[in-house]
Design a protein around this motif. Structure first.
Motif, PDB file in Angstrom:
ATOM      1  N   ASP A 156      24.661  -2.938 -40.560  1.00  0.00           N
ATOM      2  CA  ASP A 156      23.391  -2.223 -40.417  1.00  0.00           C
ATOM      3  C   ASP A 156      23.568  -1.005 -39.503  1.00  0.00           C
ATOM      4  O   ASP A 156      24.674  -0.494 -39.315  1.00  0.00           O
ATOM      5  N   PHE A 157      22.487  -0.542 -38.911  1.00  0.00           N
ATOM      6  CA  PHE A 157      22.531   0.669 -38.100  1.00  0.00           C
ATOM      7  C   PHE A 157      23.320   0.456 -36.809  1.00  0.00           C
ATOM      8  O   PHE A 157      23.842   1.405 -36.228  1.00  0.00           O
ATOM      9  N   THR A 158      23.433  -0.790 -36.355  1.00  0.00           N
ATOM     10  CA  THR A 158      24.190  -1.076 -35.140  1.00  0.00           C
ATOM     11  C   THR A 158      25.654  -0.701 -35.297  1.00  0.00           C
ATOM     12  O   THR A 158      26.236  -0.028 -34.445  1.00  0.00           O
ATOM     13  N   ALA A 159      26.266  -1.153 -36.390  1.00  0.00           N
ATOM     14  CA  ALA A 159      27.672  -0.827 -36.635  1.00  0.00           C
ATOM     15  C   ALA A 159      27.863   0.661 -36.862  1.00  0.00           C
ATOM     16  O   ALA A 159      28.877   1.238 -36.460  1.00  0.00           O
ATOM     17  N   LEU A 160      26.875   1.294 -37.510  1.00  0.00           N
ATOM     18  CA  LEU A 160      26.963   2.736 -37.736  1.00  0.00           C
ATOM     19  C   LEU A 160      27.002   3.494 -36.415  1.00  0.00           C
ATOM     20  O   LEU A 160      27.863   4.357 -36.198  1.00  0.00           O
ATOM     21  N   LEU A 161      26.083   3.157 -35.508  1.00  0.00           N
ATOM     22  CA  LEU A 161      26.073   3.823 -34.204  1.00  0.00           C
ATOM     23  C   LEU A 161      27.346   3.540 -33.423  1.00  0.00           C
ATOM     24  O   LEU A 161      27.921   4.430 -32.799  1.00  0.00           O
ATOM     25  N   ALA A 162      27.782   2.269 -33.451  1.00  0.00           N
ATOM     26  CA  ALA A 162      28.996   1.905 -32.716  1.00  0.00           C
ATOM     27  C   ALA A 162      30.197   2.692 -33.224  1.00  0.00           C
ATOM     28  O   ALA A 162      31.009   3.198 -32.438  1.00  0.00           O
ATOM     29  N   ALA A 163      30.320   2.827 -34.549  1.00  0.00           N
ATOM     30  CA  ALA A 163      31.439   3.571 -35.126  1.00  0.00           C
ATOM     31  C   ALA A 163      31.346   5.053 -34.778  1.00  0.00           C
ATOM     32  O   ALA A 163      32.359   5.704 -34.504  1.00  0.00           O
ATOM     33  N   CYS A 164      30.129   5.591 -34.773  1.00  0.00           N
ATOM     34  CA  CYS A 164      29.956   7.008 -34.428  1.00  0.00           C
ATOM     35  C   CYS A 164      30.369   7.287 -32.990  1.00  0.00           C
ATOM     36  O   CYS A 164      31.103   8.242 -32.715  1.00  0.00           O
ATOM     37  N   PHE A 165      29.899   6.450 -32.058  1.00  0.00           N
ATOM     38  CA  PHE A 165      30.235   6.674 -30.657  1.00  0.00           C
ATOM     39  C   PHE A 165      31.715   6.393 -30.394  1.00  0.00           C
ATOM     40  O   PHE A 165      32.340   7.049 -29.557  1.00  0.00           O
ATOM     41  N   ALA A 166      32.283   5.427 -31.125  1.00  0.00           N
ATOM     42  CA  ALA A 166      33.717   5.180 -30.986  1.00  0.00           C
ATOM     43  C   ALA A 166      34.519   6.375 -31.494  1.00  0.00           C
ATOM     44  O   ALA A 166      35.542   6.744 -30.915  1.00  0.00           O
ATOM     45  N   TYR A 167      34.038   6.988 -32.573  1.00  0.00           N
ATOM     46  CA  TYR A 167      34.702   8.171 -33.119  1.00  0.00           C
ATOM     47  C   TYR A 167      34.709   9.300 -32.092  1.00  0.00           C
ATOM     48  O   TYR A 167      35.734   9.953 -31.870  1.00  0.00           O
ATOM     49  N   VAL A 168      33.563   9.537 -31.466  1.00  0.00           N
ATOM     50  CA  VAL A 168      33.482  10.588 -30.452  1.00  0.00           C
ATOM     51  C   VAL A 168      34.382  10.261 -29.268  1.00  0.00           C
ATOM     52  O   VAL A 168      35.044  11.136 -28.705  1.00  0.00           O
ATOM     53  N   ALA A 169      34.431   8.987 -28.882  1.00  0.00           N
ATOM     54  CA  ALA A 169      35.310   8.586 -27.786  1.00  0.00           C
ATOM     55  C   ALA A 169      36.779   8.815 -28.159  1.00  0.00           C
ATOM     56  O   ALA A 169      37.592   9.185 -27.304  1.00  0.00           O
ATOM     57  N   ASP A 170      37.113   8.622 -29.444  1.00  0.00           N
ATOM     58  CA  ASP A 170      38.489   8.852 -29.892  1.00  0.00           C
ATOM     59  C   ASP A 170      38.908  10.306 -29.715  1.00  0.00           C
ATOM     60  O   ASP A 170      40.067  10.595 -29.427  1.00  0.00           O
ATOM     61  N   VAL A 171      37.971  11.221 -29.920  1.00  0.00           N
ATOM     62  CA  VAL A 171      38.333  12.643 -29.961  1.00  0.00           C
ATOM     63  C   VAL A 171      37.889  13.394 -28.709  1.00  0.00           C
ATOM     64  O   VAL A 171      37.821  14.622 -28.711  1.00  0.00           O
ATOM     65  N   SER A 172      37.571  12.673 -27.633  1.00  0.00           N
ATOM     66  CA  SER A 172      37.124  13.335 -26.406  1.00  0.00           C
ATOM     67  C   SER A 172      37.860  12.760 -25.208  1.00  0.00           C
ATOM     68  O   SER A 172      38.423  11.664 -25.269  1.00  0.00           O
ATOM     69  N   ASP A 173      37.836  13.508 -24.114  1.00  0.00           N
ATOM     70  CA  ASP A 173      38.404  12.992 -22.875  1.00  0.00           C
ATOM     71  C   ASP A 173      37.271  12.453 -21.999  1.00  0.00           C
ATOM     72  O   ASP A 173      36.089  12.673 -22.260  1.00  0.00           O
ATOM     73  N   LYS A 174      37.628  11.767 -20.935  1.00  0.00           N
ATOM     74  CA  LYS A 174      36.630  11.109 -20.097  1.00  0.00           C
ATOM     75  C   LYS A 174      35.728  12.109 -19.386  1.00  0.00           C
ATOM     76  O   LYS A 174      34.555  11.818 -19.138  1.00  0.00           O
TER      77      LYS A 174
END
Length: 452
Positions: A152-170
């Protein structure tokens, strides 16, 4: 192991972020249009079932009139069905989201993003069948449950934020997460206004066809244009308890190192998780009630005004992004989060006593910085855990938030209709106290390090 594809994309990290915003905008447009329509459809169908003929207009024109018992019955039943439908999706998602989160770490983010959008397509198809055939609203449970199987939308949001975390620094992660959340607001505003006007003009069927097409478009966009952000493992298994065990070890043992550092790590992890749990739980719990709250007397909003109100709520994503960027220049992130909590608390208090349209929109306006809290807390947690491990907490937030507020609304309707929003304001004092305490502790530790 995550890696950044930024170098392979023209435009650098900004291009990556806007690519991720593309699929998120489309998916959120679908979800934002659907949520107010669902609540209004439930209201109308339940009104038909109990024989309520819309006499609520007389209650709006005569504020001193006694509450209509039939209207209260419709409100109670609508809140209960909102709860049942939420439970059907989130209870299933509580089991599947951790599996999908672990799988996306190895198989990639794109398969999860495609799968969740296709799950929302199936849900919308079930909803359309219910509307066309006038089936009992209980069939909505089937649609939501099937969507829950794909996260559902939970996994969608989690994947989106994980994607951004993958391509960004702290260092830049907080602002990039805020940009992503601002996209939620922008697409939500457009969907809410257009959905309300469309419902007023043509009814429910055509807007839900739009929901179906945008979910399909999001899946297609992801397949064609979204670049993978992790190294994929073809042998990755979906059905494994590895992720559940990792989360259990994380919260039971904390980090590695000496005992004092481990205790501090575990303490911060639990406290920031509690903050995240409360803030997100309150947000999604109250979101379920806003439509029902304004739909009935004394406000009695119609579809178009409900759409404008939903757009005003989503505007907080954009104003919070601007506020976060401006305040980061002169304040530490924790103090920005505290200002966001103060904005949210003030807005909820005003909404709880809103008896006029002007006062209701004042409550929305006072919440202009409310969404600055979650990017800060997400960023804090991402420095302590892998981003995909936040999915377990987020699923539980949705489940508990929806359960508590949809149960509280009918239980307190007799003595104060807006009590759930007042309760939300009180609960938000908990993360405010935690963030204040942790910030003071971090500053003290920093001074000790400098002195030594």
């Amino acid at each position: 192991m995550a890696y950044t594809r930024t170098a392979k994309l023209s435009g650098g990290w900004l291009d990556v972020v806007f690519r991720s915003e593309g699929w998120l905008d489309t998916s959120v447009f679908s979800m934002s249009m659907q949520l107010p329509l669902n609540a209004q459809y439930l209201w109308e169908r339940i009104s038909e079932d109990v024989g309520y003929n819309g006499s609520r207009q007389s209650g709006c024109s005569n504020r001193s009139a006694a509450p209509d018992p039939l209207e209260e019955q419709v409100q109670i039943l609508t809140a209960k069905w909102n709860l049942y439908i939420s439970l059907a999706g989130f209870s299933v998602g509580l089991l599947t989201v951790p599996l999908l989160g672990a799988w996306s770490d190895l198989a990639g983010r794109r398969p999860v993003l495609i799968l969740t959008n296709l799950g929302m397509v199936v849900q919308t198809v079930v909803y359309l069948v219910v509307m066309y055939l006038k089936l009992p609203v209980a069939y909505f449970l089937l649609g939501k449950g099937l969507s829950g199987l794909t996260g559902d939308f939970t996994a969608l949001l989690a994947a989106c934020f994980a994607y951004v975390a993958d391509v960004s620094d702290k260092e830049s992660r907080t602002f990039r997460v805020a940009i992503l959340e601002a996209c939620l607001g922008l697409s939500g505003m457009v969907a809410s206004i257009s959905g309300g006007k469309w419902l007023q003009a043509q009814g429910y069927i055509n807007p839900f066809w739009m929901v179906l097409s945008t979910s399909l478009a999001a899946a297609l966009y992801t397949y064609l244009f979204v670049h993978e952000s992790v190294r994929t493992d073809p042998s990755a298994k979906l059905f494994t308890t590895r992720h559940h065990r990792a989360v259990w070890r994380l919260f039971s043992t904390g980090g590695r190192g000496d005992a004092a550092a481990e205790r501090l790590h575990r303490c911060k992890l639990w406290l920031y998780t509690l903050c995240f749990f409360v803030v997100v739980g309150v947000h999604f719990g109250c979101r379920d009630l806003y439509v029902l709250y304004v739909l009935t007397s004394p406000l009695c909003w119609g579809p178009y005004l409900i759409g404008i109100g939903a757009a005003a709520q989503n505007l907080a994503f954009l104003t919070s992004l601007l506020g976060l960027k401006a305040l980061q220049c002169c304040l530490e992130e924790s103090w920005v989060a505290l200002l966001g909590l103060a904005s949210n608390i003030t807005g909820q208090i005003v909404i709880s006593i809103a008896g006029t349209t002007q006062l209701m929109f004042t409550g929305y306006g006072l919440s202009f910085l409310s969404m600055a809290v979650t990017p800060v807390v997400r960023s804090k947690l991402s420095k302590l855990v892998d981003p995909s491990e936040q999915a377990c907490v987020e699923s539980l937030c949705f489940l508990v938030g929806s359960s508590v507020f949809n149960s509280l609304y009918p239980a307190t309707l007799g003595f104060m209709k807006g009590f759930p929003f007042l309760f939300a304001a009180g609960v938000l004092l908990v993360p405010a106290a935690i963030i204040t305490g942790l910030q003071c502790l971090e500053r003290r530790n920093h001074r000790d390090v400098v002195v030594s």
